[in-house]
Design an enzyme around this catalytic site. Structure first.
Site, short mmCIF file in Angstrom:
data_model
loop_
_atom_site.label_atom_id
_atom_site.label_comp_id
_atom_site.label_asym_id
_atom_site.label_seq_id
_atom_site.Cartn_x
_atom_site.Cartn_y
_atom_site.Cartn_z
N ASP A 211 1.06 -1.36 -0.71
CA ASP A 211 -0.15 0.05 -0.12
C ASP A 211 0.61 1.18 -0.15
O ASP A 211 2.10 1.45 0.64
CB ASP A 211 -0.89 -0.04 1.77
CG ASP A 211 -2.13 0.92 0.76
OD1 ASP A 211 -3.30 0.15 0.81
OD2 ASP A 211 -1.80 1.85 0.81
N ASP A 248 -8.38 -3.87 -4.62
CA ASP A 248 -9.30 -3.19 -3.84
C ASP A 248 -9.03 -1.97 -4.01
O ASP A 248 -8.81 -0.84 -3.34
CB ASP A 248 -9.48 -4.13 -2.46
CG ASP A 248 -10.02 -3.33 -1.55
OD1 ASP A 248 -11.16 -2.53 -2.42
OD2 ASP A 248 -10.51 -3.66 -0.67
N CYS A 298 -16.12 -0.43 -3.84
CA CYS A 298 -16.69 -0.24 -3.31
C CYS A 298 -17.46 1.02 -3.65
O CYS A 298 -18.27 1.71 -3.35
CB CYS A 298 -17.00 0.03 -1.45
SG CYS A 298 -18.28 -0.58 -0.84
#
Length: 355
Positions: A211, A248, A298
């Site tokens: 990340d 993601d 999402c």
């Protein structure tokens, strides 16, 4: 007292934004019981969830737009005929792209769902432990999921590293990604929710994590120790190729509006799409030949989902969309180049195979 505390939270939210932070700043310092705090949280969520609707009513009735009146309307829940986007409190741009079948999902009160660390405890025993603590619980999907009373967030399962709070749709995606190969690079790992879930579902999986936010990776490192999970962390951009790369990606979060209703008032979805495309173009270089690039957001806006994947495939035609195979058909809605997962939050997932 409940209404007074709710007014304080709403007032702070109106002044500074960030509903979750407003509750964190005020609720722990109050003298309210757990049950009373939950009541305050429900009022606050309702106000933020239906803000445009309550604004409309206050304008029609000549009421001041203050915290006291928001709370009053939330408790009374008056029914007034209004335009579609106001009735459901959506920005105009979001209202144009929100399928009516998604409205109930983003406007509902969310369930509390746990992801059980199946490498340390089986689900039946986890449910028994919750019930011994006086917490109602039941099996959900996938096999790592337990739907429980909100008190489960503070249970011994959580404290002892036997479970985490995690939406069911997230766990389904973790199961999908972990089934595609023996090794996964979690490219936008954050603090590791998907990595922990993948390990819970497949403890033999070799997991790498990256990340851009080093602080979140430190959090992942600590959570992995508590989870008793080996994870190989990249603090710089990953080198090498992997059979599965899970992206993601940061997104608008409108699919999680049930938990974070502030997401419903956004307009600038293109800024997320630009960032998501940049991340995909970076991550694709880490995918092995005949490996899989799993793109997840999402969200359900076309800019972040189907349109983005179409644009990506036009520039990288050596990636081929795969059919999303999932045993939970009731919670899957097929889309272009992928599918929408509707078991909790709304996620879009696209599985792309590198030829």
């Amino acid at each position: 007292m409940i209404e007074k505390i709710a007014v304080r939270v709403i007032r702070k939210w109106m002044r500074k934004g960030n509903m979750a932070r407003a509750m964190r700043d005020i609720l722990p310092r109050s003298s309210l019981s757990f049950e009373e705090r939950e009541q305050v949280a429900r009022i606050v969520h309702d106000v933020v969830r239906y803000k445009l609707y309550y604004d409309y009513i206050m304008e029609k009735r000549g009421m001041k737009k203050n915290a006291e009146n928001y709370v009053k309307l939330s408790l009374k829940k008056p029914k007034v005929n209004t335009p579609y986007h106001i009735r459901n409190s959506l920005s105009l741009k979001l209202a144009e792209v929100t399928p009516r079948e998604f409205i109930d999902i983003i406007n509902r009160e969310p369930d509390t769902v746990l992801c059980v660390n199946l490498a340390k405890i089986d689900r039946d025993k986890a449910i028994e432990e919750l019930e011994r603590d006086g917490i109602d619980a039941e099996e959900f999907i996938p096999e790592s999921a337990i739907k429980a009373d909100s008190k489960a967030r503070y249970s011994s399962l959580i404290k002892n590293g036997l479970a985490i709070v995690q939406d069911s749709s997230s766990q389904i995606i973790a199961k999908l990604a972990s089934s595609l190969g023996e090794e996964v690079l979690d490219y936008c790992a954050g603090s590791g929710g998907k990595s922990l879930a993948m390990h819970a579902l497949n403890s033999n999986l070799k997991i790498h994590a990256y990340d851009i936010n080093e602080r979140k990776l430190k959090s992942l490192e600590n959570r992995a120790k508590k989870w008793e999970m080996n994870v190989y962390i990249f603090y710089d951009k990953p080198s090498g190729e992997f059979p599965v790369v899970l992206v993601d990606a940061p997104c608008s979060g409108v699919g999680a509006a049930a938990r974070n209703p502030e997401a419903k008032y956004q307009e600038d979805f293109e800024k997320f799409a630009k960032m998501q495309m940049e991340i995909l173009n970076e991550a694709k270089e880490n995918v092995k030949s005949h490996g899989y690039l799993v793109y997840v957001v999402c969200s359900y806006t076309p800019w972040e989902t189907e349109n983005l994947i179409e644009e990506f495939l036009n520039k990288a035609p050596y990636f081929v969309p795969q059919e999303i195979k999932c045993e939970y058909e009731r919670y899957i809605k097929k889309g272009n180049y992928g599918a929408y997962i509707l078991a909790g939050d709304i996620f879009y997932v696209s599985v792309l195979r590198r030829e």
